[in-house]
Design a protein around this motif. Structure first.
Motif, mmCIF file in Angstrom:
data_model
loop_
_atom_site.group_PDB
_atom_site.id
_atom_site.type_symbol
_atom_site.label_atom_id
_atom_site.label_comp_id
_atom_site.label_asym_id
_atom_site.label_seq_id
_atom_site.Cartn_x
_atom_site.Cartn_y
_atom_site.Cartn_z
ATOM 1 N N ILE A 121 41.325 39.213 35.606
ATOM 2 C CA ILE A 121 41.445 38.164 34.679
ATOM 3 C C ILE A 121 42.686 38.499 33.711
ATOM 4 N N SER A 122 42.874 39.522 33.454
ATOM 5 C CA SER A 122 44.144 39.881 32.479
ATOM 6 C C SER A 122 45.444 39.612 33.344
ATOM 7 N N HIS A 170 45.894 35.784 33.608
ATOM 8 C CA HIS A 170 45.975 34.929 32.327
ATOM 9 C C HIS A 170 47.308 35.665 31.367
ATOM 10 N N LEU A 205 46.568 38.568 29.784
ATOM 11 C CA LEU A 205 46.140 39.108 28.545
ATOM 12 C C LEU A 205 46.796 40.237 28.210
ATOM 13 N N PHE A 248 35.441 37.755 25.162
ATOM 14 C CA PHE A 248 36.655 37.007 25.445
ATOM 15 C C PHE A 248 37.112 36.953 26.754
ATOM 16 N N VAL A 249 36.876 37.929 27.530
ATOM 17 C CA VAL A 249 37.245 38.155 29.175
ATOM 18 C C VAL A 249 36.195 36.968 29.913
ATOM 19 N N LYS A 301 34.621 34.653 28.628
ATOM 20 C CA LYS A 301 34.874 33.188 28.167
ATOM 21 C C LYS A 301 36.180 32.694 28.845
ATOM 22 N N THR A 302 37.311 33.432 28.919
ATOM 23 C CA THR A 302 38.581 33.068 29.541
ATOM 24 C C THR A 302 38.127 32.899 31.009
ATOM 25 N N GLU A 321 36.518 29.245 31.482
ATOM 26 C CA GLU A 321 37.478 28.122 31.102
ATOM 27 C C GLU A 321 38.452 28.274 32.006
ATOM 28 N N HIS A 322 38.713 28.791 32.849
ATOM 29 C CA HIS A 322 39.589 28.587 34.087
ATOM 30 C C HIS A 322 39.459 27.290 34.528
#
Length: 211
Positions: free
Chosen positions: A50-51, A54, A56, A117-118, A120-121, A124-125
């Motif tokens: 994910i990082s 996005h 992050l 946060f991870v 949720k990210t 929300e993709h």
């Protein structure tokens, strides 16, 4: 029912996209419980993916994720091994100070914030196509943080370290648990997102907790 349906879709999406890699706790990298067979997702690996997607800035996620749709729960699991710390760091008059310092290093509050946060990210993709009803379901899902330690469940028992014949009595074990409990007491839940106060579990109780 809406929460269960959302969590089932989250599991399907995460597994199909290679974000959720399922394995027993004992096989998760950095696991401190080498006999625990409860299946979880390697959340550190999910965070890395994910990082990267996005961009992050190195969030501090928990080690594992356990999703139980039938119980409407999302469990973030953090491993905290103490055996080597007891073996290498304790044994003098400064035990309590060393334990307090070690507990403070955990920064569990950051792990909780970043783990949420991870996730949720992830949902929300654009590919996930989160609906308004699912957003509400995510908020309503029970979110628990489980701190998993490699200490005996009974503080009166002797903690035996595998190296040689070294044995540590229950005194530092009891002190560690007291300091961990104090830390967890200081972290309140959040009714707005159904976040519960963190739980402390041991290698000998984690499988029973999930069965």
């Amino acid at each position: 029912m809406a929460v269960e349906a959302f969590l089932n879709r989250l599991v399907e999406y995460g597994e199909n996209k290679g974000l959720f890699l399922k394995m027993p706790i004992k096989d998760v990298p950095e696991s401190c419980c080498k006999a625990a067979i409860t299946e979880v997702y390697d959340f550190d690996k999910c965070k890395e993916i994910i990082s990267d997607i996005h961009r992050l800035n190195s969030p501090k996620s928990c080690d594992a994720l356990k999703i139980i749709p039938t119980k409407n729960t999302l469990d973030f699991i953090e491993f905290k091994g103490w055996k080597k710390f007891i073996e290498w760091q304790l044994g003098d008059a400064n035990e309590e100070e060393k334990i307090e310092a070690q507990v403070k290093k955990f920064r569990l509050d950051e792990k909780i914030i970043d783990s949420l946060f991870v996730l949720k990210t992830m949902i929300e993709h654009p590919e996930f196509r989160l609906t308004k009803a699912e957003k509400r379901a995510y908020i309503e899902a029970t979110k628990r943080f489980v701190i998993l330690v490699d200490l005996e469940d009974d503080p009166l028992e002797t903690l035996t370290i595998t190296l040689g014949t070294l044995a540590i009595t229950s005194s530092p074990v009891r002190l560690i648990k007291e300091k961990m409990d104090e830390m967890l007491e200081g972290i309140s839940g959040d009714n707005l997102i159904n976040l519960q106060r963190p739980l402390l579990k041991t290698c000998s109780t984690i499988d029973k907790f999930y069965n």
